[in-house]
Design a protein around this motif. Structure first.
Motif, PDB file in Angstrom:
ATOM      1  N   LYS A 162       0.837  -1.208   0.000  1.00 36.10           N
ATOM      2  CA  LYS A 162       0.000   0.000   0.000  1.00 36.10           C
ATOM      3  C   LYS A 162       0.866   1.250   0.000  1.00 36.10           C
ATOM      4  CE  LYS A 162      -4.463  -1.076   1.995  1.00 36.10           C
ATOM      5  NZ  LYS A 162      -5.039  -1.403   3.297  1.00 36.10           N
ATOM      6  N   LEU A 165       2.267   1.735  -3.351  1.00 36.15           N
ATOM      7  CA  LEU A 165       1.202   2.191  -4.229  1.00 36.15           C
ATOM      8  C   LEU A 165       1.045   3.703  -4.114  1.00 36.15           C
ATOM      9  CD1 LEU A 165      -0.727   0.597  -6.052  1.00 36.15           C
ATOM     10  CD2 LEU A 165      -2.392   0.625  -4.230  1.00 36.15           C
ATOM     11  N   ARG A 166       1.013   4.180  -2.859  1.00 38.46           N
ATOM     12  CA  ARG A 166       0.871   5.627  -2.641  1.00 38.46           C
ATOM     13  C   ARG A 166       2.066   6.373  -3.224  1.00 38.46           C
ATOM     14  NH1 ARG A 166      -1.491   4.496   2.580  1.00 38.46           N
ATOM     15  NH2 ARG A 166       0.576   4.580   3.466  1.00 38.46           N
ATOM     16  N   LYS A 167       3.262   5.821  -3.006  1.00 35.75           N
ATOM     17  CA  LYS A 167       4.483   6.440  -3.540  1.00 35.75           C
ATOM     18  C   LYS A 167       4.401   6.517  -5.062  1.00 35.75           C
ATOM     19  CE  LYS A 167       9.049   5.485  -2.155  1.00 35.75           C
ATOM     20  NZ  LYS A 167       9.933   4.484  -1.508  1.00 35.75           N
ATOM     21  N   GLY A 168       3.902   5.413  -5.688  1.00 35.41           N
ATOM     22  CA  GLY A 168       3.750   5.342  -7.144  1.00 35.41           C
ATOM     23  C   GLY A 168       2.824   6.422  -7.645  1.00 35.41           C
ATOM     24  N   GLU A 169       1.714   6.618  -6.917  1.00 35.66           N
ATOM     25  CA  GLU A 169       0.742   7.636  -7.332  1.00 35.66           C
ATOM     26  C   GLU A 169       1.354   9.026  -7.235  1.00 35.66           C
ATOM     27  OE1 GLU A 169      -2.493   6.749  -4.766  1.00 35.66           O
ATOM     28  OE2 GLU A 169      -3.195   5.098  -6.039  1.00 35.66           O
ATOM     29  N   THR A 170       2.123   9.275  -6.156  1.00 40.93           N
ATOM     30  CA  THR A 170       2.771  10.575  -5.989  1.00 40.93           C
ATOM     31  C   THR A 170       3.748  10.817  -7.137  1.00 40.93           C
ATOM     32  OG1 THR A 170       2.700  10.072  -3.661  1.00 40.93           O
ATOM     33  CG2 THR A 170       3.896  12.037  -4.269  1.00 40.93           C
ATOM     34  N   GLU A 172       3.664   9.617 -10.082  1.00 39.41           N
ATOM     35  CA  GLU A 172       2.938   9.866 -11.325  1.00 39.41           C
ATOM     36  C   GLU A 172       2.466  11.316 -11.412  1.00 39.41           C
ATOM     37  OE1 GLU A 172       1.031   5.836 -12.627  1.00 39.41           O
ATOM     38  OE2 GLU A 172      -0.503   7.376 -12.353  1.00 39.41           O
ATOM     39  N   CYS A 173       1.964  11.830 -10.268  1.00 40.38           N
ATOM     40  CA  CYS A 173       1.491  13.221 -10.224  1.00 40.38           C
ATOM     41  C   CYS A 173       2.640  14.169 -10.554  1.00 40.38           C
ATOM     42  CB  CYS A 173       0.965  13.584  -8.829  1.00 40.38           C
ATOM     43  SG  CYS A 173      -0.510  12.663  -8.417  1.00 40.38           S
TER      44      CYS A 173
END
Ligand code: ZN
Length: 177
Positions: A162, A165-170, A172-173
């Protein structure tokens, strides 16, 4: 030769069932050579093609981590045909940074694979080598070592995934902005 970027969770290529290799050509030889270099520099003792973004059934292993060139194996279309016993030891993955846990694996495995010329061979390993072979063949079916964890270990792994996942989303942003 070239270093290849290593894909990390949650990259969807890590969850694909990889395709069988049918053409034993120069591109395949180059990919394998680049994967060996990437594995050694990482450093790691095994690397599967999906980890460098290529969903093909190819993996390279070197239980000596670059200390003995004779120990390097390139496995094309590997398939485990026999396994026996079991062992529990710590395992990690270049695609799941900063996480390791104890995983149960067979003590001995035998696989069949082809070399880069398409010639079939058999390879048996026990202990550490058996663990690497199982880990890498799993990658070709989209399976990560955390999927093999049970109970509390699985819960711990889920929390770590998880976070990734959050790191990945950051990331991407940031990349999009
Ligand atoms: Zn791995």
């Amino acid at each position: 030769m070239a270093l290849l970027p290593i894909r990390t969770y949650p990259d969807p290529v890590l969850r694909q069932r990889c395709a069988r290799i049918e053409s034993f050509d120069e591109a395949l030889r180059r990919l394998a050579a680049d994967m060996i270099e990437t594995m050694h520099v990482a450093p790691g003792v095994g690397l599967a093609a999906p980890q460098v973004g290529v969903p093909l059934r190819l993996t390279v292993v070197d239980p000596t981590g670059g200390k003995d060139a004779q120990a390097i194996r390139v496995l094309v279309n590997p398939q485990i045909v026999a396994s026996s016993g079991n062992q529990v030891d710590s395992e990690g993955c270049l695609s799941l940074p900063d996480f390791s846990d104890k995983v149960e694996r067979p003590e001995r495995v035998t696989l069949v694979a082809s070399d880069l010329e398409g010639r079939p061979f058999e390879l048996s390993g026990e202990g550490f080598l058996a663990r690497i072979l199982c880990h890498e063949v799993d990658h070709l079916d989209g399976v990560l070592f955390v999927d093999r964890l049970r109970g509390l270990r699985r819960e711990r792994a889920r929390r770590h995934l998880k976070r990734l996942l959050r790191k990945g989303e950051t990331a991407e942003c940031v990349a999009e902005s």
